[in-house]
Scaffold this motif. Structure first.
Motif, PDB file in Angstrom:
ATOM      1  N   GLU A 146       1.334  -0.610  -0.001  1.00 28.04           N
ATOM      2  CA  GLU A 146      -0.336   0.145  -0.277  1.00 28.04           C
ATOM      3  C   GLU A 146       0.990   1.366   0.089  1.00 28.04           C
ATOM      4  OE1 GLU A 146      -2.916  -1.090  -0.639  1.00 28.04           O
ATOM      5  OE2 GLU A 146      -1.827  -2.798   0.058  1.00 28.04           O
ATOM      6  N   VAL A 147       1.986   1.815  -0.488  1.00 25.21           N
ATOM      7  CA  VAL A 147       2.547   2.282  -0.512  1.00 25.21           C
ATOM      8  C   VAL A 147       2.961   3.192  -2.244  1.00 25.21           C
ATOM      9  CG1 VAL A 147       5.164   3.501  -0.455  1.00 25.21           C
ATOM     10  CG2 VAL A 147       4.647   1.184   0.948  1.00 25.21           C
ATOM     11  N   ILE A 148       2.484   2.507  -3.074  1.00 22.97           N
ATOM     12  CA  ILE A 148       3.083   3.170  -4.369  1.00 22.97           C
ATOM     13  C   ILE A 148       1.866   3.783  -5.109  1.00 22.97           C
ATOM     14  CG2 ILE A 148       1.626   1.732  -6.018  1.00 22.97           C
ATOM     15  CD1 ILE A 148       4.081   0.733  -8.006  1.00 22.97           C
ATOM     16  N   GLY A 149       0.262   3.569  -4.752  1.00 26.87           N
ATOM     17  CA  GLY A 149      -0.261   4.415  -5.267  1.00 26.87           C
ATOM     18  C   GLY A 149      -0.619   6.167  -4.308  1.00 26.87           C
ATOM     19  N   HIS A 150       0.431   6.275  -3.525  1.00 28.47           N
ATOM     20  CA  HIS A 150       0.879   7.354  -2.702  1.00 28.47           C
ATOM     21  C   HIS A 150       2.098   7.905  -2.936  1.00 28.47           C
ATOM     22  CE1 HIS A 150      -2.308   6.043  -0.044  1.00 28.47           C
ATOM     23  NE2 HIS A 150      -2.014   5.224   0.192  1.00 28.47           N
ATOM     24  N   LEU A 151       2.737   7.452  -3.774  1.00 34.56           N
ATOM     25  CA  LEU A 151       4.330   8.346  -4.896  1.00 34.56           C
ATOM     26  C   LEU A 151       3.600   9.418  -5.912  1.00 34.56           C
ATOM     27  CD1 LEU A 151       5.712   4.962  -4.329  1.00 34.56           C
ATOM     28  CD2 LEU A 151       5.961   6.919  -2.051  1.00 34.56           C
ATOM     29  N   VAL A 152       4.408  10.215  -5.659  1.00 34.55           N
ATOM     30  CA  VAL A 152       4.102  11.459  -6.534  1.00 34.55           C
ATOM     31  C   VAL A 152       4.720  10.524  -8.168  1.00 34.55           C
ATOM     32  CG1 VAL A 152       5.620  13.634  -7.790  1.00 34.55           C
ATOM     33  CG2 VAL A 152       4.882  13.349  -5.404  1.00 34.55           C
ATOM     34  N   ASP A 153       5.988   9.571  -8.121  1.00 33.37           N
ATOM     35  CA  ASP A 153       6.633   9.000  -9.196  1.00 33.37           C
ATOM     36  C   ASP A 153       6.842   7.912  -8.452  1.00 33.37           C
ATOM     37  OD1 ASP A 153       7.934   8.344 -11.432  1.00 33.37           O
ATOM     38  OD2 ASP A 153       9.877   9.466 -10.595  1.00 33.37           O
ATOM     39  N   PRO A 154       6.095   6.779  -9.099  1.00 33.04           N
ATOM     40  CA  PRO A 154       5.684   5.402  -9.022  1.00 33.04           C
ATOM     41  C   PRO A 154       7.134   4.141  -9.422  1.00 33.04           C
ATOM     42  CG  PRO A 154       3.450   5.877  -9.587  1.00 33.04           C
ATOM     43  CD  PRO A 154       4.756   7.274  -9.744  1.00 33.04           C
ATOM     44  N   ILE A 155       6.862   5.321 -11.169  1.00 33.25           N
ATOM     45  CA  ILE A 155       8.423   4.133 -11.998  1.00 33.25           C
ATOM     46  C   ILE A 155       9.293   4.458 -10.975  1.00 33.25           C
ATOM     47  CG2 ILE A 155       8.670   4.274 -14.082  1.00 33.25           C
ATOM     48  CD1 ILE A 155       6.333   5.074 -15.600  1.00 33.25           C
ATOM     49  N   GLY A 156      10.169   6.152 -11.096  1.00 32.14           N
ATOM     50  CA  GLY A 156      11.074   6.190 -10.212  1.00 32.14           C
ATOM     51  C   GLY A 156      10.889   4.974  -9.299  1.00 32.14           C
ATOM     52  N   PHE A 157      10.136   4.803  -8.185  1.00 28.79           N
ATOM     53  CA  PHE A 157       9.798   4.172  -7.133  1.00 28.79           C
ATOM     54  C   PHE A 157      10.312   2.391  -7.521  1.00 28.79           C
ATOM     55  CE2 PHE A 157       7.974   0.805  -4.251  1.00 28.79           C
ATOM     56  CZ  PHE A 157       8.406   1.081  -3.236  1.00 28.79           C
ATOM     57  N   VAL A 158       9.429   2.415  -8.759  1.00 24.36           N
ATOM     58  CA  VAL A 158       9.761   0.953  -8.925  1.00 24.36           C
ATOM     59  C   VAL A 158      11.560   0.795  -9.811  1.00 24.36           C
ATOM     60  CG1 VAL A 158       9.574  -1.000 -10.841  1.00 24.36           C
ATOM     61  CG2 VAL A 158       7.846   1.039  -9.478  1.00 24.36           C
ATOM     62  N   SER A 159      11.920   1.709 -10.088  1.00 21.27           N
ATOM     63  CA  SER A 159      13.489   1.877 -10.589  1.00 21.27           C
ATOM     64  C   SER A 159      14.206   1.679  -9.730  1.00 21.27           C
ATOM     65  CB  SER A 159      13.115   2.753 -11.530  1.00 21.27           C
ATOM     66  OG  SER A 159      14.770   2.585 -12.250  1.00 21.27           O
ATOM     67  N   GLU A 160      13.803   2.508  -8.977  1.00 23.11           N
ATOM     68  CA  GLU A 160      15.378   2.093  -7.585  1.00 23.11           C
ATOM     69  C   GLU A 160      15.059   1.039  -6.812  1.00 23.11           C
ATOM     70  OE1 GLU A 160      16.068   4.858  -3.621  1.00 23.11           O
ATOM     71  OE2 GLU A 160      14.290   5.013  -4.955  1.00 23.11           O
ATOM     72  N   ALA A 161      13.230   0.959  -6.622  1.00 26.39           N
ATOM     73  CA  ALA A 161      13.468  -1.058  -6.435  1.00 26.39           C
ATOM     74  C   ALA A 161      14.537  -1.657  -6.978  1.00 26.39           C
ATOM     75  CB  ALA A 161      12.198  -1.188  -5.724  1.00 26.39           C
ATOM     76  N   LEU A 162      13.902  -1.677  -8.143  1.00 22.74           N
ATOM     77  CA  LEU A 162      15.209  -2.839  -9.406  1.00 22.74           C
ATOM     78  C   LEU A 162      16.153  -3.031  -8.840  1.00 22.74           C
ATOM     79  CD1 LEU A 162      12.530  -2.403 -12.210  1.00 22.74           C
ATOM     80  CD2 LEU A 162      12.648  -4.695 -10.233  1.00 22.74           C
ATOM     81  N   GLN A 163      16.474  -1.643  -9.011  1.00 22.18           N
ATOM     82  CA  GLN A 163      18.301  -1.818  -9.178  1.00 22.18           C
ATOM     83  C   GLN A 163      18.589  -2.035  -7.395  1.00 22.18           C
ATOM     84  OE1 GLN A 163      19.432   2.543 -10.403  1.00 22.18           O
ATOM     85  NE2 GLN A 163      17.212   2.226 -11.668  1.00 22.18           N
ATOM     86  N   CYS A 164      17.970  -2.242  -6.370  1.00 18.62           N
ATOM     87  CA  CYS A 164      18.863  -2.611  -5.056  1.00 18.62           C
ATOM     88  C   CYS A 164      18.404  -3.939  -5.092  1.00 18.62           C
ATOM     89  CB  CYS A 164      17.761  -1.961  -4.274  1.00 18.62           C
ATOM     90  SG  CYS A 164      18.290  -0.107  -4.170  1.00 18.62           S
ATOM     91  N   LEU A 165      17.450  -4.942  -6.196  1.00 18.90           N
ATOM     92  CA  LEU A 165      17.738  -6.490  -6.608  1.00 18.90           C
ATOM     93  C   LEU A 165      18.942  -6.737  -6.513  1.00 18.90           C
ATOM     94  CD1 LEU A 165      14.196  -6.666  -7.534  1.00 18.90           C
ATOM     95  CD2 LEU A 165      15.033  -6.781  -5.154  1.00 18.90           C
ATOM     96  N   ALA A 221       8.383  -7.385  -5.109  1.00 20.82           N
ATOM     97  CA  ALA A 221       6.435  -7.505  -4.573  1.00 20.82           C
ATOM     98  C   ALA A 221       5.934  -5.779  -4.312  1.00 20.82           C
ATOM     99  CB  ALA A 221       5.939  -8.643  -3.488  1.00 20.82           C
ATOM    100  N   ILE A 222       5.007  -5.753  -5.113  1.00 21.04           N
ATOM    101  CA  ILE A 222       4.236  -4.670  -4.836  1.00 21.04           C
ATOM    102  C   ILE A 222       2.682  -5.314  -4.643  1.00 21.04           C
ATOM    103  CG2 ILE A 222       3.445  -2.500  -5.121  1.00 21.04           C
ATOM    104  CD1 ILE A 222       6.005  -2.042  -6.998  1.00 21.04           C
ATOM    105  N   THR A 223       1.929  -4.175  -3.078  1.00 20.39           N
ATOM    106  CA  THR A 223      -0.057  -4.684  -3.164  1.00 20.39           C
ATOM    107  C   THR A 223      -0.318  -2.886  -3.789  1.00 20.39           C
ATOM    108  OG1 THR A 223       0.284  -4.114  -1.148  1.00 20.39           O
ATOM    109  CG2 THR A 223       0.608  -6.764  -1.456  1.00 20.39           C
ATOM    110  N   THR A 224      -1.216  -3.364  -4.024  1.00 24.54           N
ATOM    111  CA  THR A 224      -1.621  -1.828  -4.313  1.00 24.54           C
ATOM    112  C   THR A 224      -3.651  -2.573  -4.804  1.00 24.54           C
ATOM    113  OG1 THR A 224      -2.203   0.076  -5.154  1.00 24.54           O
ATOM    114  CG2 THR A 224      -1.830  -1.567  -6.444  1.00 24.54           C
ATOM    115  N   PRO A 225      -4.487  -1.264  -4.523  1.00 22.92           N
ATOM    116  CA  PRO A 225      -6.107  -1.607  -4.637  1.00 22.92           C
ATOM    117  C   PRO A 225      -6.219  -1.712  -5.613  1.00 22.92           C
ATOM    118  CG  PRO A 225      -5.678  -0.467  -3.094  1.00 22.92           C
ATOM    119  CD  PRO A 225      -4.433  -0.445  -3.806  1.00 22.92           C
TER     120      PRO A 225
END
Length: 208
Positions: free
Chosen positions: A134-153, A160-164
């Protein structure tokens, strides 16, 4: 995504599965979790997004108790605590100093205040399993968030991301234009399966 009994997972591996209730329930979780004999099973039975993350963790990793796990946007920290009580090597990360200090006082010293990138730099290792409930829907830049997370893997890791699910009632045109969730600035995005497919295309990663 939940509402459609489905979870979107982005990363170098993929899997899938299973409504978050109101904030009063989340607050009660923070208070009740320490009184449970099995906090992880308790939280999985209370909220679908937590069930989904636990299911993916146990399904995708044969020796999940040996993983480095990171919860991004851990807030009050009760999910990280539940994972710790189940002997998972989990750390909660959040940019809110107040939330992290609260979690440390209540649950222990396995929380980090800062960004995911800051945490990985401090750890000098990349967590094999990163998740955000329940984080991604509250972010200004969801793609930037996912990109950062992928680089950290690391190679073979999972995000894993959950959202309605915006289309949980189907694809009827009337439903597409109803904002049936918290209004901005609380929630900025209401995502669908195609949202994750498009993000995966842009970021050159797999999605399930």
């Amino acid at each position: 995504l939940y509402g459609s009994i489905e979870l979107q997972i982005l990363g170098n591996k993929a899997a899938g599965r299973r409504q978050v209730t109101d904030k009063s329930v989340l607050s009660s979780l923070a208070n009740d979790i320490k009184r449970q004999s099995d906090p992880l099973n308790y939280i999985a039975n209370v909220e679908e997004p937590y069930f989904a993350v636990i299911d993916v963790l146990r399904t995708e990793f044969a020796q999940s108790d040996r993983l480095d796990i990171c919860e991004v946007g851990c807030g009050q920290g009760y999910f990280t605590f539940a994972l710790r009580k189940a002997c998972f090597r989990a750390t909660g990360v959040d940019h809110s100093r107040e939330a992290i200090e609260w979690a440390r006082r209540r649950y222990g010293d396995f929380y980090f205040c800062g960004t995911l990138t800051n945490y990985v730099a401090r750890l000098h290792e990349r967590p094999e399993f990163i998740f955000a409930c329940e984080v991604i829907g509250h972010l200004v830049d969801p793609i930037g968030f996912v990109s950062e997370a992928l680089q950290c893997l690391p190679s073979g890791g999972i995000l894993a991301i959950t959202t309605p699910n915006k289309l949980q009632y189907g694809n009827q045109s009337a439903q597409r234009f109803v904002w049936d969730t918290e209004l901005p600035p609380v929630r900025l995005w209401w995502l669908t399966k195609n949202s994750f497919v498009e993000m995966a295309k842009r970021l050159n990663c797999s999605v399930s």
